[in-house]
Design a protein around this motif. Structure first.
Motif, PDB file in Angstrom:
ATOM      1  N   GLU A  43      23.906  50.360  37.019  1.00 26.26           N
ATOM      2  CA  GLU A  43      23.068  49.053  37.478  1.00 26.26           C
ATOM      3  C   GLU A  43      22.128  49.962  38.337  1.00 26.26           C
ATOM      4  OE1 GLU A  43      22.600  46.573  35.452  1.00 26.26           O
ATOM      5  OE2 GLU A  43      24.209  47.348  34.629  1.00 26.26           O
ATOM      6  N   ARG A  44      21.089  50.815  37.057  1.00 25.97           N
ATOM      7  CA  ARG A  44      19.947  51.164  38.007  1.00 25.97           C
ATOM      8  C   ARG A  44      19.093  50.481  38.431  1.00 25.97           C
ATOM      9  NH1 ARG A  44      16.525  56.282  34.697  1.00 25.97           N
ATOM     10  NH2 ARG A  44      16.183  56.250  36.436  1.00 25.97           N
ATOM     11  N   ARG A  45      19.294  50.766  40.366  1.00 24.33           N
ATOM     12  CA  ARG A  45      18.147  50.332  41.047  1.00 24.33           C
ATOM     13  C   ARG A  45      17.010  51.800  41.777  1.00 24.33           C
ATOM     14  NH1 ARG A  45      22.605  47.976  41.293  1.00 24.33           N
ATOM     15  NH2 ARG A  45      23.391  46.012  41.532  1.00 24.33           N
ATOM     16  N   SER A  46      17.114  52.620  41.889  1.00 24.24           N
ATOM     17  CA  SER A  46      16.416  53.098  42.777  1.00 24.24           C
ATOM     18  C   SER A  46      16.805  54.827  42.047  1.00 24.24           C
ATOM     19  CB  SER A  46      15.419  53.446  43.944  1.00 24.24           C
ATOM     20  OG  SER A  46      16.946  53.286  45.145  1.00 24.24           O
ATOM     21  N   PHE A  47      16.351  55.505  42.641  1.00 25.58           N
ATOM     22  CA  PHE A  47      16.477  56.899  42.721  1.00 25.58           C
ATOM     23  C   PHE A  47      17.626  57.222  43.413  1.00 25.58           C
ATOM     24  CE2 PHE A  47      16.193  61.812  42.693  1.00 25.58           C
ATOM     25  CZ  PHE A  47      16.546  61.800  41.337  1.00 25.58           C
ATOM     26  N   ALA A  48      17.422  57.325  44.716  1.00 25.26           N
ATOM     27  CA  ALA A  48      18.058  57.670  45.562  1.00 25.26           C
ATOM     28  C   ALA A  48      19.650  56.886  45.352  1.00 25.26           C
ATOM     29  CB  ALA A  48      17.306  56.727  47.654  1.00 25.26           C
ATOM     30  N   GLU A  49      19.375  55.406  45.108  1.00 27.69           N
ATOM     31  CA  GLU A  49      21.011  54.874  44.917  1.00 27.69           C
ATOM     32  C   GLU A  49      21.621  55.294  43.876  1.00 27.69           C
ATOM     33  OE1 GLU A  49      21.040  50.144  45.354  1.00 27.69           O
ATOM     34  OE2 GLU A  49      19.120  50.361  46.064  1.00 27.69           O
ATOM     35  N   ASP A  50      21.122  55.478  42.278  1.00 26.02           N
ATOM     36  CA  ASP A  50      21.189  56.238  41.459  1.00 26.02           C
ATOM     37  C   ASP A  50      22.385  57.824  41.478  1.00 26.02           C
ATOM     38  OD1 ASP A  50      20.756  54.233  40.138  1.00 26.02           O
ATOM     39  OD2 ASP A  50      18.735  55.744  38.927  1.00 26.02           O
ATOM     40  N   VAL A  51      21.820  58.489  42.993  1.00 29.22           N
ATOM     41  CA  VAL A  51      22.209  59.722  43.163  1.00 29.22           C
ATOM     42  C   VAL A  51      23.374  59.941  43.914  1.00 29.22           C
ATOM     43  CG1 VAL A  51      21.534  62.158  44.673  1.00 29.22           C
ATOM     44  CG2 VAL A  51      19.715  61.383  43.182  1.00 29.22           C
ATOM     45  N   ALA A  52      23.430  58.695  45.001  1.00 30.85           N
ATOM     46  CA  ALA A  52      23.983  58.146  45.855  1.00 30.85           C
ATOM     47  C   ALA A  52      26.057  57.954  44.672  1.00 30.85           C
ATOM     48  CB  ALA A  52      24.073  56.662  47.017  1.00 30.85           C
ATOM     49  N   ARG A  53      25.710  57.075  44.537  1.00 36.09           N
ATOM     50  CA  ARG A  53      26.560  56.506  42.959  1.00 36.09           C
ATOM     51  C   ARG A  53      26.813  57.375  42.387  1.00 36.09           C
ATOM     52  NH1 ARG A  53      30.803  55.126  43.740  1.00 36.09           N
ATOM     53  NH2 ARG A  53      32.056  54.851  41.929  1.00 36.09           N
ATOM     54  N   LEU A  54      26.410  58.631  41.701  1.00 33.43           N
ATOM     55  CA  LEU A  54      26.737  59.440  41.141  1.00 33.43           C
ATOM     56  C   LEU A  54      27.443  61.103  41.826  1.00 33.43           C
ATOM     57  CD1 LEU A  54      23.635  59.459  38.431  1.00 33.43           C
ATOM     58  CD2 LEU A  54      26.319  59.504  37.771  1.00 33.43           C
ATOM     59  N   ARG A  55      26.587  60.769  43.278  1.00 32.63           N
ATOM     60  CA  ARG A  55      27.570  61.869  44.434  1.00 32.63           C
ATOM     61  C   ARG A  55      28.697  61.870  44.160  1.00 32.63           C
ATOM     62  NH1 ARG A  55      23.619  62.508  47.575  1.00 32.63           N
ATOM     63  NH2 ARG A  55      22.725  64.465  46.817  1.00 32.63           N
ATOM     64  N   THR A  56      29.340  60.707  44.911  1.00 37.01           N
ATOM     65  CA  THR A  56      30.769  59.854  45.090  1.00 37.01           C
ATOM     66  C   THR A  56      31.312  60.717  44.110  1.00 37.01           C
ATOM     67  OG1 THR A  56      29.421  58.169  45.642  1.00 37.01           O
ATOM     68  CG2 THR A  56      31.887  57.800  44.949  1.00 37.01           C
ATOM     69  N   LEU A  57      30.774  59.817  42.841  1.00 41.85           N
ATOM     70  CA  LEU A  57      31.917  60.543  41.530  1.00 41.85           C
ATOM     71  C   LEU A  57      31.844  62.315  41.050  1.00 41.85           C
ATOM     72  CD1 LEU A  57      30.042  57.668  38.781  1.00 41.85           C
ATOM     73  CD2 LEU A  57      32.715  58.098  39.428  1.00 41.85           C
ATOM     74  N   VAL A  58      31.331  62.705  40.682  1.00 39.62           N
ATOM     75  CA  VAL A  58      31.522  64.187  41.099  1.00 39.62           C
ATOM     76  C   VAL A  58      32.016  64.921  42.574  1.00 39.62           C
ATOM     77  CG1 VAL A  58      29.521  66.239  42.266  1.00 39.62           C
ATOM     78  CG2 VAL A  58      28.398  65.009  40.750  1.00 39.62           C
ATOM     79  N   GLU A  59      32.038  64.125  43.037  1.00 45.80           N
ATOM     80  CA  GLU A  59      32.972  64.466  44.501  1.00 45.80           C
ATOM     81  C   GLU A  59      33.981  64.300  44.325  1.00 45.80           C
ATOM     82  OE1 GLU A  59      30.604  63.056  47.866  1.00 45.80           O
ATOM     83  OE2 GLU A  59      29.322  64.419  48.001  1.00 45.80           O
ATOM     84  N   ALA A  60      34.612  63.458  43.732  1.00 49.26           N
ATOM     85  CA  ALA A  60      35.945  62.671  43.598  1.00 49.26           C
ATOM     86  C   ALA A  60      36.462  63.270  42.117  1.00 49.26           C
ATOM     87  CB  ALA A  60      35.876  60.686  42.904  1.00 49.26           C
ATOM     88  N   ARG A  61      35.610  63.706  41.196  1.00 51.00           N
ATOM     89  CA  ARG A  61      35.884  63.764  40.397  1.00 51.00           C
ATOM     90  C   ARG A  61      35.561  65.922  39.844  1.00 51.00           C
ATOM     91  NH1 ARG A  61      37.347  60.639  35.910  1.00 51.00           N
ATOM     92  NH2 ARG A  61      37.402  62.638  34.665  1.00 51.00           N
ATOM     93  N   ARG A  62      35.383  66.303  41.482  1.00 50.62           N
ATOM     94  CA  ARG A  62      35.129  67.832  41.100  1.00 50.62           C
ATOM     95  C   ARG A  62      33.909  67.758  40.394  1.00 50.62           C
ATOM     96  NH1 ARG A  62      40.790  68.265  43.481  1.00 50.62           N
ATOM     97  NH2 ARG A  62      40.508  69.675  41.151  1.00 50.62           N
ATOM     98  N   ALA A  63      33.340  67.289  39.413  1.00 50.57           N
ATOM     99  CA  ALA A  63      32.760  68.158  38.425  1.00 50.57           C
ATOM    100  C   ALA A  63      31.212  69.208  38.908  1.00 50.57           C
ATOM    101  CB  ALA A  63      31.378  67.129  38.256  1.00 50.57           C
ATOM    102  N   THR A  64      31.465  69.652  37.608  1.00 50.35           N
ATOM    103  CA  THR A  64      30.667  71.244  37.872  1.00 50.35           C
ATOM    104  C   THR A  64      29.395  70.988  37.190  1.00 50.35           C
ATOM    105  OG1 THR A  64      32.146  72.216  36.765  1.00 50.35           O
ATOM    106  CG2 THR A  64      32.872  72.471  38.911  1.00 50.35           C
ATOM    107  N   VAL A  65      29.466  70.214  36.182  1.00 55.23           N
ATOM    108  CA  VAL A  65      28.222  70.254  35.440  1.00 55.23           C
ATOM    109  C   VAL A  65      28.021  68.974  35.047  1.00 55.23           C
ATOM    110  CG1 VAL A  65      29.760  70.776  33.139  1.00 55.23           C
ATOM    111  CG2 VAL A  65      27.503  71.237  33.175  1.00 55.23           C
ATOM    112  N   LEU A  66      26.483  68.223  34.740  1.00 55.19           N
ATOM    113  CA  LEU A  66      26.154  67.458  33.862  1.00 55.19           C
ATOM    114  C   LEU A  66      25.820  67.275  32.766  1.00 55.19           C
ATOM    115  CD1 LEU A  66      23.997  66.292  37.253  1.00 55.19           C
ATOM    116  CD2 LEU A  66      26.458  65.294  37.062  1.00 55.19           C
ATOM    117  N   VAL A  67      26.672  66.101  32.016  1.00 51.95           N
ATOM    118  CA  VAL A  67      26.074  66.563  30.649  1.00 51.95           C
ATOM    119  C   VAL A  67      24.834  65.805  30.220  1.00 51.95           C
ATOM    120  CG1 VAL A  67      26.962  66.579  28.345  1.00 51.95           C
ATOM    121  CG2 VAL A  67      28.100  67.664  30.071  1.00 51.95           C
ATOM    122  N   VAL A  68      24.305  65.574  29.796  1.00 50.21           N
ATOM    123  CA  VAL A  68      23.130  64.220  29.849  1.00 50.21           C
ATOM    124  C   VAL A  68      22.729  64.145  27.729  1.00 50.21           C
ATOM    125  CG1 VAL A  68      20.764  63.014  30.575  1.00 50.21           C
ATOM    126  CG2 VAL A  68      22.459  64.898  31.847  1.00 50.21           C
TER     127      VAL A  68
END
Length: 143
Positions: free
Chosen positions: A35-60
């Motif tokens: 659920e979008r709140r602010s850019f900073a909160e969106d980034v924080a949640r996505l950063r957690t997912l990126v780190e947990a999954r060791r993502a190397t690319v975002l596909v938008v």
């Protein structure tokens, strides 16, 4: 075989559907809806997912207009994705997402669920369709 770790994003004004893929890069699965709140909160949640999954690319998913033109919504998604890529220090790749939400709604309907009561699920499934399209478009893995 090279491990593939990508996050697929279906970016909307209110929510971001997120999908991930298995390490082989064959199967995309919906992970969650933010659920979008602010850019900073969106980034924080996505950063957690990126780190947990060791993502190397975002596909938008890019919401091109039906005639293929880049409209206001696509420009807005592109600006967000570029900022996100910089914030997460990841490359961003785009996939034409026209009709993925419609396809996601059809999948939900086929499961006997009501699309109107499952907006977050639609976003997750759309993100999985976006990521799957990207995975399918990659060259076959080298053996």
């Amino acid at each position: 075989m090279t491990r593939i770790s990508a996050l697929g994003l279906d970016v909307g004004r209110k929510r971001i559907g997120v999908a991930g893929c298995d390490g082989t890069g064959l199967i995309a699965t919906g992970l969650e809806t933010i659920e979008r709140r602010s850019f900073a909160e969106d980034v924080a949640r996505l950063r957690t997912l990126v780190e947990a999954r060791r993502a190397t690319v975002l596909v938008v998913g890019m919401p091109y207009k039906l005639d293929g033109e880049v409209g206001a919504q696509a420009r807005q998604v592109q600006r967000f994705a570029e900022r996100l890529g910089v914030a997460l220090n990841l490359p961003v790749e785009y996939v034409d997402e026209r009709l993925t939400s419609v396809a996601a709604e059809e999948l939900i309907h086929a499961e006997g669920r009501s699309p109107s009561h499952n907006k977050a699920l639609i976003d997750r499934k759309a993100a999985a369709l976006i990521l799957q399209q990207w995975l399918d478009g990659r060259s076959p893995p080298q053996t």
